[in-house]
Design an enzyme around this catalytic site. Structure first.
Site, short mmCIF file in Angstrom:
data_model
loop_
_atom_site.label_atom_id
_atom_site.label_comp_id
_atom_site.label_asym_id
_atom_site.label_seq_id
_atom_site.Cartn_x
_atom_site.Cartn_y
_atom_site.Cartn_z
N LYS A 11 29.56 21.46 108.38
CA LYS A 11 28.35 20.73 107.73
C LYS A 11 28.60 19.31 107.96
CE LYS A 11 31.07 18.34 104.41
NZ LYS A 11 31.21 17.05 104.74
N GLY A 99 35.80 15.56 108.36
CA GLY A 99 34.41 15.23 107.48
C GLY A 99 33.44 16.26 107.95
N SER A 104 37.16 23.97 104.31
CA SER A 104 36.32 24.72 103.18
C SER A 104 35.42 25.66 103.58
CB SER A 104 35.33 23.56 102.46
OG SER A 104 36.10 22.57 102.06
N ASP A 137 33.62 21.52 98.32
CA ASP A 137 32.68 21.91 99.01
C ASP A 137 32.74 23.41 99.43
OD1 ASP A 137 31.82 19.31 99.75
OD2 ASP A 137 33.05 18.99 101.27
P1 ATP Z 1 35.87 17.92 104.13
O1 ATP Z 1 34.54 17.43 104.70
O2 ATP Z 1 35.69 18.82 103.12
O3 ATP Z 1 36.66 16.49 103.31
P2 ATP Z 1 37.55 17.95 106.35
O4 ATP Z 1 36.52 18.30 107.38
O5 ATP Z 1 37.74 16.25 106.41
O6 ATP Z 1 37.08 18.26 105.01
P3 ATP Z 1 39.52 20.04 106.80
O7 ATP Z 1 39.25 20.26 108.46
O8 ATP Z 1 38.83 20.96 106.16
O9 ATP Z 1 38.97 18.36 106.45
O10 ATP Z 1 41.13 19.81 106.67
C1 ATP Z 1 41.60 18.79 105.68
C2 ATP Z 1 43.22 19.38 105.54
O11 ATP Z 1 42.98 20.66 105.42
C3 ATP Z 1 44.05 19.34 106.86
O12 ATP Z 1 45.16 18.31 106.91
C4 ATP Z 1 44.37 20.49 107.14
O13 ATP Z 1 45.91 20.37 107.65
C5 ATP Z 1 44.36 21.33 105.84
N1 ATP Z 1 43.87 22.76 105.98
C6 ATP Z 1 44.38 23.77 105.58
N2 ATP Z 1 43.59 24.88 105.91
C7 ATP Z 1 42.89 24.58 106.72
C8 ATP Z 1 41.98 25.16 107.67
N3 ATP Z 1 41.67 26.61 107.60
N4 ATP Z 1 41.07 24.38 108.65
C9 ATP Z 1 41.37 23.40 108.64
N5 ATP Z 1 42.07 22.59 107.82
C10 ATP Z 1 42.83 23.31 107.08
#
Ligand code: ATP
Length: 286
Positions: A11, A99, A104, A137
């Protein structure tokens, strides 16, 4: 049927406002969410052994209980007393901690997949109620599309589809902690707030220009001073012809919205060439 294959979509936030910090530490937000055609692939296989096993193409990603896929599978296994196990192959393409809600979305896909694999009979609403326990999310990732997200992210109102556009996503080579960004957000010192209601109206009117002119993310006030490359990526995209460009979520990914594919391709090449971004994707909204 003992195997299910799913796409877990990333997203972007077309608008992101933070209203207040709640007593429990969570932040109340108003965000315009949009799924894009960038996705992880999950393959979920039912097996007789009572284990949750995860294999992934990213060596640095946890495959134990710290992976959101594991947490999602455990949640359903425990609630429904499922004795069989599940073996997951997670092929990551969405940049991590970027981000883009990759984790999620993987959790959301796991809930959806296991509901079908184990014939649990849960509705979308049932899955969304369970999803919020895994992350704010996750309910939105189950719903997908264009939506207004309120509360801590769990109050969702679907919106009409965004007019067709090319979306360029560039991720600079650093991971950003969402926790760090929210903890350092100075709500009382924000120079402005996004016009979320105006953006909703523009989406309802099918006015892409009206949407883009209102793109704003209050979390940029924390992440850009920390990582100025985000501001540089926004400028590259805008100079190349994007209607507008913004940081997604807590960053560091930047997206630009283009009506002309040629301009988007030019910006794609510039983001790569100038070494500001190590991962660049040209996609469409979904
Ligand atoms: P958001 O936009 O919801 O803040 P994000 O894109 O910034 O999320 P993610 O890629 O979801 O961040 O990952 C955040 C943390 O979650 C990472 O430090 C990672 O180690 C952990 N994590 C656990 N499971 C997963 C997964 N299936 N995919 C990615 N990261 C994961």
């Amino acid at each position: 049927m003992d195997t299910i294959k799913l796409h877990a979509l990333a997203k972007i936030n077309l608008g992101l406002d933070v209203i207040r910090r709640r007593e429990d530490g969570y932040h109340e937000v108003r965000m315009i969410m949009q799924t894009v055609g960038l996705y992880d692939r999950l393959s979920l296989r039912r097996c007789k052994k009572d284990v949750i096993s995860i294999k992934t193409n990213l060596s640095f990603l946890p495959t134990n209980k710290n992976n959101l896929v594991y947490k999602a599978a455990l949640l359903l296994k425990e609630e429904f007393g499922i004795q069989d196990g599940v073996s997951v192959h997670l092929d990551k393409h969405i940049p991590v901690a970027a981000g883009l809600a990759g984790g999620s979305s993987d959790a959301a896909a796991t809930l959806v997949g296991l509901n079908r694999l184990f014939k649990l009979g849960l509705s979308k609403k049932d899955l969304m109620e369970r999803g919020v326990k895994l992350g704010a999310d996750v309910p939105y990732c189950i719903m997908g599309g264009t939506a207004l997200s309120e509360g801590i992210g769990e109050i969702l109102s679907p919106l009409p589809k965004l007019p067709a556009a090319f979306i360029l996503i560039a991720k600079p080579p650093m991971h950003v902690s969402t926790k760090f960004v929210y903890e350092n957000l100075r709500l009382d010192a924000l120079p402005s707030h996004p016009d979320i209601d105006g953006m909703i109206q523009a989406i309802q009117d099918g006015q892409l220009n009206g949407v883009c002119s209102r793109m704003e993310n209050v979390l940029e006030t924390v992440t850009i001073p920390e990582y100025p490359v985000i501001g540089q990526l926004k400028e590259i995209m805008k100079t190349a012809g994007a209607l507008n460009a913004l940081m997604s979520g807590s960053g560091p990914s930047v997206f630009g919205i283009f009506t002309e594919e040629s301009a988007a391709r030019k910006a794609f090449a510039l983001c790569k060439k100038q070494n500001h971004a190590n991962m660049v994707f040209l996609v469409k909204s979904v």
